[in-house]
Design an enzyme around this catalytic site. Structure first.
Site, PDB file in Angstrom:
ATOM      1  N   ASP A  46      -6.354 -37.237  12.850  1.00 40.01           N
ATOM      2  CA  ASP A  46      -5.386 -38.329  12.846  1.00 40.01           C
ATOM      3  C   ASP A  46      -4.071 -37.750  12.314  1.00 40.01           C
ATOM      4  O   ASP A  46      -4.053 -36.662  11.732  1.00 40.01           O
ATOM      5  CB  ASP A  46      -5.910 -39.456  11.946  1.00 40.01           C
ATOM      6  N   ASP A  49      -8.195 -41.104   7.914  1.00 36.44           N
ATOM      7  CA  ASP A  49      -8.049 -41.804   6.632  1.00 36.44           C
ATOM      8  C   ASP A  49      -8.343 -43.294   6.739  1.00 36.44           C
ATOM      9  O   ASP A  49      -8.203 -44.007   5.747  1.00 36.44           O
ATOM     10  CB  ASP A  49      -6.620 -41.623   6.105  1.00 36.44           C
TER      11      ASP A  49
END
Length: 225
Positions: free
Chosen positions: A14, A177
Site C-alpha cells: 500500500d 496499514d
C-alpha cells in the site's frame, strides 16, 4: 506468527500510511478545499481517519464530517475538482517516507523479490507522489484506485499484480496499514502483513487479523531476505 517458513516472490505495498506519511499534505489540501467552499475545516488527526478508501470517500467524509456518509453531497464534483487542484500542486511538500521504508525496498530489490504498489489513491496523484518522494522505480507494477474497475478491498488489483509479474497468489504478500489492505490480501489469497503506524482507522491491529505484524519495511526485509 513468524515468516520463518514463508519467503514471498512478490510483495505488494500500500502507499499512504504504509510507505509514505502523506497525511500532512492531504489535510492541507482538504482544508483548502473546505475553506473555498465556506465549510468548517478539520484537524489532520480527524482527516487521517478518512484515509485509505479512495479520493471520493475522503471528500465525502470531509464535506459531511461523517465516517460513513449516508448521502452524496450536492457539491461533491466541485469539491473534488478543488481538492485535486490543491493537492496536485503540493503533493510532496510535507509528506515523508516512513523510517526504514526506502532502506527496506532497496534490500528487497537486491534480494530479487518482485515489488508492486497497489493504492486506492487516484493515478493522477499516485505517480507524482511516488516519483517526487523517490521510490517509483522500485516497483515492477503500480495500480491506483482508478486503474481497474474495482479497488481494495476487492482482490482485483492484487490479482492483476500477481498476473503481471507471473507469481501465484500463494507466493505473494500484501503489506498495508488498514482494513482494506488486509481484506484485499485475504480475498486475493495472499499472505498479509500489517504495519503498526499509518491510518488504521477505527480498528485495532489485532482486529485486522493480518498473518504477520512488522515494525518497519526494513524489518520486513530482514525477515524475508
Amino acid at each position: 506468527m513468524t515468516m520463518t517458513h514463508f519467503k514471498p516472490r512478490l510483495i505488494v505495498f500500500d502507499l499512504d500510511g504504509t510507505l509514505v506519511d502523506s497525511s500532512p499534505d492531504i489535510a492541507i489540501a482538504i482544508n483548502q478545499m473546505l475553506s473555498e467552499l465556506n465549510q468548517a475545516t478539520y484537524s489532520e488527526q480527524e482527516i487521517k481517519q478518512w484515509l485509505g478508501f479512495g479520493a471520493t470517500k475522503l471528500i465525502n467524509c470531509a464535506l459531511t464530517g461523517e465516517l460513513e456518509p449516508k448521502i452524496e453531497p450536492a457539491n461533491l464534483r466541485q469539491a473534488m475538482r478543488l481538492y485535486f487542484n490543491f493537492y496536485s500542486a503540493n503533493i510532496c511538500v510535507n509528506s515523508q517516507l516512513y523510517a526504514g521504508a526506502k532502506e527496506g525496498l532497496e534490500q528487497l530489490k537486491l534480494a530479487g523479490i518482485k515489488l508492486a504498489c497497489v493504492t486506492n489513491k487516484p493515478a493522477l496523484l499516485t505517480l507524482p507522489l511516488l516519483t517526487e518522494i523517490g521510490i517509483k522505480d522500485y516497483f515492477q507494477f503500480i495500480a491506483s484506485g482508478d486503474t481497474f474497475q474495482r479497488m481494495k478491498p476487492d482482490p482485483l488489483p492484487l490479482l492483476e499484480a500477481a498476473k503481471a509479474i507471473a507469481v501465484d497468489p500463494e507466493q505473494a504478500l500484501m503489506v498495508g496499514d488498514s482494513i482494506n489492505d488486509i481484506q484485499a490480501g485475504k480475498n486475493a489469497g495472499f499472505k498479509t502483513a500489517i504495519v503498526p503506524y499509518g491510518y488504521i482507522g477505527k480498528y485495532s491491529i489485532d482486529e485486522l487479523g493480518a498473518d504477520y505484524q512488522i515494525n518497519t519495511i526494513e524489518h520486513l526485509a530482514k525477515l524475508v531476505c
